[in-house]
Design an enzyme around this catalytic site. Structure first.
Site, PDB file in Angstrom:
ATOM      1  N   LYS A 116      -1.069  -7.735   3.336  1.00 19.84           N
ATOM      2  CA  LYS A 116      -1.844  -7.355   2.147  1.00 19.84           C
ATOM      3  C   LYS A 116      -2.087  -5.845   2.123  1.00 19.84           C
ATOM      4  O   LYS A 116      -2.104  -5.232   1.054  1.00 19.84           O
ATOM      5  CB  LYS A 116      -3.185  -8.099   2.132  1.00 19.84           C
ATOM      6  CG  LYS A 116      -3.079  -9.592   1.807  1.00 19.84           C
ATOM      7  CD  LYS A 116      -4.467 -10.210   1.708  1.00 19.84           C
ATOM      8  CE  LYS A 116      -4.484 -11.714   1.887  1.00 19.84           C
ATOM      9  NZ  LYS A 116      -4.112 -12.518   0.741  1.00 19.84           N
ATOM     10  N   GLU A 200     -12.474  -4.662   0.681  1.00 14.96           N
ATOM     11  CA  GLU A 200     -12.376  -4.481  -0.774  1.00 14.96           C
ATOM     12  C   GLU A 200     -13.741  -4.568  -1.394  1.00 14.96           C
ATOM     13  O   GLU A 200     -14.602  -5.296  -0.895  1.00 14.96           O
ATOM     14  CB  GLU A 200     -11.543  -5.624  -1.385  1.00 14.96           C
ATOM     15  CG  GLU A 200     -10.101  -5.317  -1.522  1.00 14.96           C
ATOM     16  CD  GLU A 200      -9.312  -6.515  -2.044  1.00 14.96           C
ATOM     17  OE1 GLU A 200      -9.896  -7.460  -2.582  1.00 14.96           O
ATOM     18  OE2 GLU A 200      -8.076  -6.471  -1.888  1.00 14.96           O
ATOM     19  N   HIS A 235     -11.911 -20.372  -2.641  1.00 20.70           N
ATOM     20  CA  HIS A 235     -10.897 -19.372  -2.993  1.00 20.70           C
ATOM     21  C   HIS A 235      -9.517 -19.971  -3.191  1.00 20.70           C
ATOM     22  O   HIS A 235      -8.505 -19.268  -3.142  1.00 20.70           O
ATOM     23  CB  HIS A 235     -10.820 -18.244  -1.952  1.00 20.70           C
ATOM     24  CG  HIS A 235     -12.096 -17.464  -1.828  1.00 20.70           C
ATOM     25  ND1 HIS A 235     -12.688 -16.843  -2.895  1.00 20.70           N
ATOM     26  CD2 HIS A 235     -12.890 -17.215  -0.769  1.00 20.70           C
ATOM     27  CE1 HIS A 235     -13.797 -16.257  -2.499  1.00 20.70           C
ATOM     28  NE2 HIS A 235     -13.947 -16.474  -1.214  1.00 20.70           N
ATOM     29  N   ARG A 297       7.615 -16.081  -4.114  1.00 23.81           N
ATOM     30  CA  ARG A 297       8.197 -17.439  -4.156  1.00 23.81           C
ATOM     31  C   ARG A 297       7.796 -18.091  -5.472  1.00 23.81           C
ATOM     32  O   ARG A 297       7.055 -17.500  -6.252  1.00 23.81           O
ATOM     33  CB  ARG A 297       7.630 -18.261  -3.003  1.00 23.81           C
ATOM     34  CG  ARG A 297       6.104 -18.235  -3.048  1.00 23.81           C
ATOM     35  CD  ARG A 297       5.457 -19.168  -2.100  1.00 23.81           C
ATOM     36  NE  ARG A 297       4.086 -18.799  -1.829  1.00 23.81           N
ATOM     37  CZ  ARG A 297       3.039 -19.059  -2.598  1.00 23.81           C
ATOM     38  NH1 ARG A 297       3.206 -19.674  -3.749  1.00 23.81           N
ATOM     39  NH2 ARG A 297       1.819 -18.692  -2.248  1.00 23.81           N
TER      40      ARG A 297
HETATM   41  P1  ADP Z   1      -5.323 -15.725  -0.107  1.00 21.83           P
HETATM   42  O1  ADP Z   1      -4.016 -15.017   0.072  1.00 21.83           O
HETATM   43  O2  ADP Z   1      -6.014 -16.036   1.191  1.00 21.83           O
HETATM   44  O3  ADP Z   1      -5.267 -16.902  -1.038  1.00 21.83           O
HETATM   45  P2  ADP Z   1      -6.152 -13.802  -2.135  1.00 21.83           P
HETATM   46  O4  ADP Z   1      -6.171 -12.369  -1.795  1.00 21.83           O
HETATM   47  O5  ADP Z   1      -5.020 -14.326  -2.942  1.00 21.83           O
HETATM   48  O6  ADP Z   1      -6.297 -14.641  -0.773  1.00 21.83           O
HETATM   49  O7  ADP Z   1      -7.515 -14.182  -2.856  1.00 21.83           O
HETATM   50  C1  ADP Z   1      -7.848 -15.517  -3.153  1.00 21.83           C
HETATM   51  C2  ADP Z   1      -9.053 -15.555  -4.078  1.00 21.83           C
HETATM   52  O8  ADP Z   1     -10.170 -14.878  -3.507  1.00 21.83           O
HETATM   53  C3  ADP Z   1      -8.848 -14.881  -5.414  1.00 21.83           C
HETATM   54  O9  ADP Z   1      -8.219 -15.708  -6.346  1.00 21.83           O
HETATM   55  C4  ADP Z   1     -10.279 -14.561  -5.809  1.00 21.83           C
HETATM   56  O10 ADP Z   1     -10.934 -15.696  -6.301  1.00 21.83           O
HETATM   57  C5  ADP Z   1     -10.928 -14.211  -4.496  1.00 21.83           C
HETATM   58  N1  ADP Z   1     -10.909 -12.743  -4.266  1.00 21.83           N
HETATM   59  C6  ADP Z   1      -9.977 -12.030  -3.623  1.00 21.83           C
HETATM   60  N2  ADP Z   1     -10.293 -10.724  -3.608  1.00 21.83           N
HETATM   61  C7  ADP Z   1     -11.466 -10.597  -4.246  1.00 21.83           C
HETATM   62  C8  ADP Z   1     -12.331  -9.495  -4.573  1.00 21.83           C
HETATM   63  N3  ADP Z   1     -12.057  -8.243  -4.191  1.00 21.83           N
HETATM   64  N4  ADP Z   1     -13.464  -9.747  -5.259  1.00 21.83           N
HETATM   65  C9  ADP Z   1     -13.766 -11.020  -5.642  1.00 21.83           C
HETATM   66  N5  ADP Z   1     -13.013 -12.081  -5.363  1.00 21.83           N
HETATM   67  C10 ADP Z   1     -11.868 -11.883  -4.681  1.00 21.83           C
END
Ligand code: ADP
Length: 693
Positions: A116, A200, A235, A297
């Protein structure tokens, strides 16, 4: 184009890829583990190769075995599906080394998006907007904490190698930082063997909006619009939709262009998804979107995009992998109507979404049509095992606008009937019909925010609905008993028997009967005593019987009912409704489910006293576990049997089920013959249990 491909996956996605390949005239090879010997994807494919034991690390995740399977069968390309080896750069490299096409992006693109942090650095250079944060290499706690203090709380700690919501922690104030960082690092180390973190800004009410992109080897790139995946638990996505509600054309184009820029920044090829958080910029009050990550993917939720664009994304993947150009240009793509996807999981929504396992004793999906699509990899009788993701199916619906599509979703959910395994169907129904969802008031905290509206036990909390359900349950039991008695009598040799009368007169039915029912009502174990009085209505419709029913000696309820195999039709105080009924036999109790328009109602009958003292069912009557065909009858009236002896063999959904004697005894009557179709719940044969047993 390839003539044969291998699908290095299982379940619904393997089946889904096979369907497109078959339509394109491409032969398919499935792979399977011990747990999947009889799985749907194996039977659907033209050929299948055994990989190894059930745990995925011994089968689906063993790259060498998958490659060997492709070589053995002469498959020219491998479709990895999602999960398993789909984002594994090593596997992608191994394919190339063996002259097998990996149906996915180039290895460099997978590697670039694998971390990431690294992905964010690339996107920053490509001027794709990022969530404010720190994604540097230095990992000292002091540096991470300083970054958090500078951007202001709340912040989100994320494992750079993370996925599936693991290694992610919110920090709401400086004082908690150290503790949360330690916890996130522990989780990341356990989950991914790497505890590198990024920090973040935590957005408190964003939406998750992602863009589907596609690129080919000839420099073409398009976006196939967006999906809103804001409704999440832990999430992780629960219901997705396309297009995202309330998107302006300008924002759609801006996000689409940003996604293409992101893909091109890493030399992308094939299907990819660029995930963004969509928020309101506090300084301007306008929508602002921030890059989160890119998935290299096909996504689980790709069918909603297929519905609104009328494209088959697996076909696109195959064409691109075969070095063709993209099937459409940006100008040729447009949005048609609205689509939703609900993920049907074996899990207990009321118990923190704990995954559930078990046998799918009864499985009836809504009928597929141009409006309803069911992507699944299981059949009735299959196990949901501990080894794999507990997703049972994806229910996808389409209509010309959001309101209509949502109505279709609710209806299809109410028609999805599963027994034997706890599922999230009622939870999804509550979610889909919750006013805020209907209004499209979406953000990633939706489920927590509307907890009270979503986590209720459906109609049974309301006294009126509970009373209706209990009356329906009682009517079902009384009618089922009478039907069985009549069927038995019709088989008797005495043609003068009163049972042979073709009128509605019910055999073995006392005028008054008492039942004790225990409904499944969340945490309550209440039982209800029900009195059923059969009102004489010999002049009425032969199939419909009239009753007066009281619950716990309360007011008498006048009602009528008829039962045709598993379809129950009732009129209760003038309210006419239907239910289909399924009996789930367990070693202790029979749990009976009434599937009604507004959800399922489960109950157990505690003291089966239907005024029939020699009830065969209690003595050893045997009930068909599901709808099916009798393939073999192994006993006849008078046969003495041992406990566990096979009595009859039924076939349902290509699987055989042996009906065995629960006790030693003598077979009294056999109600069905070889070749007969039998409804689930029907009594197959009766026998007398040996006295000494
Ligand atoms: P993973 O790869 O573990 O699924 P992601 O980075 O795709 O994690 O994030 C999954 C979810 O987490 C997002 O869809 C969102 O709901 C929440 N999320 C991620 N980053 C943030 C952020 N900076 N602020 C608020 N929610 C976040």
């Amino acid at each position: 184009m390839f003539s044969k491909i291998l699908i290095a996956n299982r379940g619904e996605i393997a089946c889904r890829v096979i369907k497109t390949a078959r339509r394109m005239g491409i032969l398919t090879v499935a792979v399977y583990s011990d747990a999947d010997v009889d799985a749907l994807h194996v039977t659907m494919a033209d050929e299948a190769v055994y990989l190894g034991p059930s745990p995925s690390r011994d089968s689906y995740l063993v790259a060498d075995k998958v490659i060997a399977a492709a070589k053995r069968t002469g498959a020219q390309a491998i479709h990895p599906g999602y999960g398993f080896l789909s984002e594994n750069a090593e596997f992608c490299r191994l394919c190339a080394d063996n002259d097998i096409t990996f149906i996915g992006p180039p290895v460099d693109a997978i590697e670039a998006m694998g971390s990431k942090s690294a992905a964010k650095s690339i996107m920053e250079k490509a001027q794709v907007p990022l969530v404010p944060g720190y994604h540097g290499d230095a990992q000292d706690e002091a540096i991470l904490k300083q970054a958090a203090d500078d951007m202001g709380y709340p912040v989100l700690l994320k494992a750079t190698a993370g996925g599936g919501g693991k290694g992610m922690r919110q920090v709401w104030q400086a004082g908690q930082f150290s503790e949360e960082l330690a916890a996130a690092k522990r989780e990341a180390l356990n989950g991914f063997g790497d505890d590198t973190m990024l920090v973040e800004k935590y957005l408190t009410q964003p939406r998750h909006v992602e863009i589907q992109v596609f690129c080919d080897n000839h420099g073409n790139a398009v976006y196939l619009f967006e999906r809103d995946c804001s409704v999440q638990r832990r999430h992780q996505k629960v219901i997705e939709e396309a297009p995202a509600p309330g998107m302006s054309e300008t924002l759609r184009a801006e996000m689409g262009q940003a996604a293409i820029k992101a893909a091109q920044a890493i030399g992308y090829c094939g299907a990819g998804t660029v995930e963004f958080l969509l928020d309101v910029d506090p300084s301007t009050g306008r929508s602002a979107f921030y890059f989160m990550e890119m998935n290299t993917r096909l996504q689980v939720e790709h069918p909603v995009t297929e519905y609104i664009t009328k494209q088959d994304l697996v076909e696109w993947q195959l064409r691109v992998a075969a070095n063709e150009t993209l099937p459409k240009t940006q100008a040729q793509l447009s949005i048609h109507g609205h689509a939703f996807e609900a993920r049907i999981y074996a899990e207990d929504a009321n118990n923190d979404f704990l995954p559930a396992t078990g046998t799918l004793n009864f499985l009836q999906a809504p009928t597929e049509s141009e409006h309803v699509r069911v992507d699944t990899g299981v059949l009735q009788g299959d196990e949901v095992s501990v080894y794999y993701d507990p997703m049972i199916a994806k229910l996808v619906v389409w209509d010309e606008n959001r309101d209509k599509a949502l109505q279709r979703l609710a209806k299809a959910l109410s028609e999805y009937r599963i027994s034997g395994v706890t599922t999230n169907i009622d939870f999804l129904y509550n979610l889909a019909t919750c006013p805020a969802f209907v209004e499209a008031d979406l953000d990633t905290g939706f489920i927590e925010k509307h907890h009270e509206q979503i986590f209720h036990n459906g109609p049974v909390q309301d006294n009126q609905a509970l009373a209706d359900n209990l009356v329906m349950a009682a009517l079902y039991l009384v009618l089922a008993k009478a039907n069985t008695a009549n069927k038995k009598a019709l088989l008797s040799s005495d043609s003068n028997s009163p049972w042979h009368q073709a009128n509605h007169w019910r055999a073995n039915e006392a005028n008054k009967q008492s039942l004790s029912l225990r409904p499944e009502l969340g945490n309550s174990d209440d039982t209800f005593d029900i009195e059923v009085e059969h009102l004489n209505n010999r002049d009425g419709d032969a199939a419909t019987q009239a009753y007066a029913i009281s619950i716990n000696n309360g007011t008498v309820i006048k009602c009528q009912g008829s039962l045709n195999s598993d379809q129950l039709l009732t009129t209760i105080n003038g309210y006419r409704s239907e239910a289909s009924v399924h009996i789930n036999k367990t070693s202790t109790d029979d749990v009976i489910t009434l599937y009604r328009q507004n959800g399922a109602f489960n109950f157990t009958q505690l003291t089966p006293d239907l005024g029939d003292s020699d009830s065969q069912t209690d003595n050893g009557g045997l009930i068909a576990p599901m709808n099916g065909t009798v393939v073999s009858v192994l006993v006849e009236a008078g046969t003495e049997v041992e406990a566990e002896q096979a009595l009859m063999i039924m076939e349902a959904m290509k699987m055989e089920h042996t009906i065995r004697a629960p006790h030693a005894g003598t077979v009294e009557s056999v109600f069905y013959q070889t070749g007969d179709m039998v409804d689930g719940g029907a009594e197959l044969l009766s026998f007398n249990v040996n006295e000494q047993e």
